[in-house]
Motif scaffolding. Structure first.
Motif, PDB file in Angstrom:
ATOM      1  N   SER A  40       0.840  -1.206   0.000  1.00  0.00           N
ATOM      2  CA  SER A  40       0.000   0.000   0.000  1.00  0.00           C
ATOM      3  C   SER A  40       0.872   1.251   0.000  1.00  0.00           C
ATOM      4  CB  SER A  40      -0.942   0.004   1.196  1.00  0.00           C
ATOM      5  OG  SER A  40      -0.197  -0.095   2.389  1.00  0.00           O
ATOM      6  N   LYS A  41       1.951   1.196   0.782  1.00  0.00           N
ATOM      7  CA  LYS A  41       2.856   2.342   0.844  1.00  0.00           C
ATOM      8  C   LYS A  41       3.504   2.577  -0.528  1.00  0.00           C
ATOM      9  CE  LYS A  41       5.114   5.408   3.413  1.00  0.00           C
ATOM     10  NZ  LYS A  41       4.487   6.667   2.996  1.00  0.00           N
TER      11      LYS A  41
ATOM     12  N   ASN B   1       2.376   1.789  -3.506  1.00  0.00           N
ATOM     13  CA  ASN B   1       1.424   2.362  -4.455  1.00  0.00           C
ATOM     14  C   ASN B   1       1.136   3.822  -4.143  1.00  0.00           C
ATOM     15  OD1 ASN B   1       0.244   0.271  -6.466  1.00  0.00           O
ATOM     16  ND2 ASN B   1       0.502  -0.835  -4.543  1.00  0.00           N
ATOM     17  N   GLU B   2       1.039   4.116  -2.842  1.00  0.00           N
ATOM     18  CA  GLU B   2       0.730   5.479  -2.403  1.00  0.00           C
ATOM     19  C   GLU B   2       1.815   6.454  -2.877  1.00  0.00           C
ATOM     20  OE1 GLU B   2       0.981   7.310   1.983  1.00  0.00           O
ATOM     21  OE2 GLU B   2      -0.142   5.429   1.842  1.00  0.00           O
TER      22      GLU B   2
ATOM     23  N   TYR C  96      -0.835  -0.360 -10.813  1.00  0.00           N
ATOM     24  CA  TYR C  96      -0.610  -1.081  -9.567  1.00  0.00           C
ATOM     25  C   TYR C  96       0.824  -1.595  -9.535  1.00  0.00           C
ATOM     26  CZ  TYR C  96      -1.174  -4.773  -6.032  1.00  0.00           C
ATOM     27  OH  TYR C  96      -1.043  -5.561  -4.931  1.00  0.00           O
TER      28      TYR C  96
END
Length: 437
Positions: A358-359, A361-362, A385
């Motif tokens: 998640s990090k 991608n963020e 992604y």
């Protein structure tokens, strides 16, 4: 760690062609000009689930009639000192030459397994011509054609039979292995002695299986690692005093056996082609890197400007991989020796870096949106992604795109640089893959 196979023989018997076939590459440049290209002579070969390294000694010859023969003789000697098996190539078309007899004489004296390979046997009539090579006293000639590949499968089976099985290193797993590499006289032995100091009793030595890599366990000042030491172990042959080939053959082992390579550069000499050869070996093997500029005490003006100039010169030569630490040290005065160890340890830990999906991608997706891959033929490439692959040797990231085949090298480098800017992976190679989403 793997075995080393050296291909020897006089010029134009097809060493590079055989090398290309064994390593499945078109890398060695093949031409009838004797003594073409250099840094292309090392690769890995996989057969029946076993892997070994192959070195083509052919590219190390300086073209000139008088030293030509002498050079090849030197190489054959170095090859027999450093390799585990020698493939001796002869040419069926030309038949037996004095040259071959010279080389055979050196090979008969070694205790190494030698496989006599009769190349350019393109049809069965030539198989009978190969009989004259029995004269060399090296057993059966094995007929192959490295151009068409006939006979190479049997040859590979034979190579594996003759290579000792890997009894794998007795060094414990999970403890980092540091190798100190560099060309002769860069100060490798002095650095190792500076680490270990005179009180060598703290140190336990384990001889690795590979010819003479000795693992020295180092547990002082809260460190715990193995030093892979191949320096100064074997007698230095008079012949091989200044041979570039020698230092490369010697480095191959230490590099393959290590996790982090400490590349020594001599501050008084700057970067030379030999340093680049060793750097390329480190890259080919995906090893982490710390560069140590040794003999810094001998440099006249040691101001910040001198340091910056030197650093920039090194990074420029080694581009595009520039994210590695450079330490200016002196093994003799022990200046910054400790820094070298701390840095090597940090670089080793960087290999193990994990980035949460998640990090990742963020951080990465907005960057990709701001600078998307250039469109090709009016097609827009979208990356939606990304994630880090689990359990890889070096940090590997995969980006899912609609048209992965259009994402080119420069853009992958852009992605790699952004990853490096946001997470500490200094000194450590990174893989970036683009896949179909």
């Amino acid at each position: 760690m793997g075995n080393l196979v050296a291909i020897v023989g006089r010029p134009n018997v097809g060493k590079s062609t055989l090398f290309n076939r064994l390593t499945n590459s078109r890398k060695a440049i093949v031409s009838s000009e004797a003594g073409t290209t250099r840094d292309r002579q090392y690769g890995k070969c996989e057969w029946n689930g076993r892997e070994f390294s192959v070195v083509d000694t052919g590219g190390w010859v300086v073209k000139s009639d008088d030293i030509f023969e002498e050079e090849i003789r030197k190489q054959v000697i170095v090859a027999t000192e450093e390799a585990d098996l020698v493939l001796f190539l002869v040419d069926v078309m030309t038949g037996l030459t004095d040259w071959d007899e010279d080389v055979a004489m050196i090979l008969r004296r070694t205790k190494l397994p030698v496989i006599l390979v009769a190349n350019k046997a393109d049809n069965y009539d030539q198989y009978s011509d190969a009989a004259e090579f029995y004269k060399l006293g090296l057993g059966d000639p094995h007929c192959i054609s490295s151009a068409t590949g006939s006979g190479t499968g049997d040859l590979l089976d034979l190579i594996l039979e003759n290579l000792k099985g890997d009894d794998s290193d007795q060094a414990e797993e999970g403890i980092p292995r540091f190798a100190v590499v560099g060309r002769p006289n860069a100060g490798k032995s002095s650095l190792i002695n500076a680490f270990i100091g005179e009180d060598r009793n703290i140190v336990t030595e384990i001889a690795g299986t590979t010819r003479d890599s000795i693992y020295t366990r180092y547990t002082k000042f809260g460190f715990d690692f193995y030093l892979v030491d191949t320096a100064g172990i074997r007698r230095k042959n008079k012949v091989t005093e200044d041979l570039e080939f020698y230092s490369v053959m010697r480095s191959i082992r230490s590099i393959e056996n290590s996790d982090v390579c400490i590349l020594m550069i001599d501050a008084t000499r700057g970067i030379e082609s030999q340093d680049m050869n060793i750097f390329q070996l480190i890259q080919k093997n995906n090893k982490s890197l710390v560069v140590v500029v040794n003999k810094w005490d001998l440099v006249e003006d040691k101001d910040q400007k001198a340091i910056d100039t030197f650093e920039n010169a090194i990074r420029k030569r080694m581009a595009p991989f520039t994210d590695f630490p450079i330490i200016f040290a002196s093994a003799v005065t022990k200046q910054r020796i400790f820094r070298v160890l701390e840095t090597a340890k940090q670089v080793y830990l960087n290999r193990k870096a994990k980035v949460g999906t998640s990090k990742l991608n963020e951080v990465m997706l907005p960057l990709i949106e701001a600078y998307p891959p250039p469109s090709i033929k009016g097609k827009y490439i979208k990356i939606k992604y990304c994630m880090q692959l689990p359990n890889t040797q070096i940090p590997s990231f995969v980006f899912y795109a609609n048209l992965p085949q259009y994402v080119k090298e420069p853009y992958k480098r852009f992605l790699e640089n952004k990853i490096r800017e946001n997470w500490n992976m200094t000194g450590c190679p990174i893989n970036v893959f683009i896949r179909q989403k």
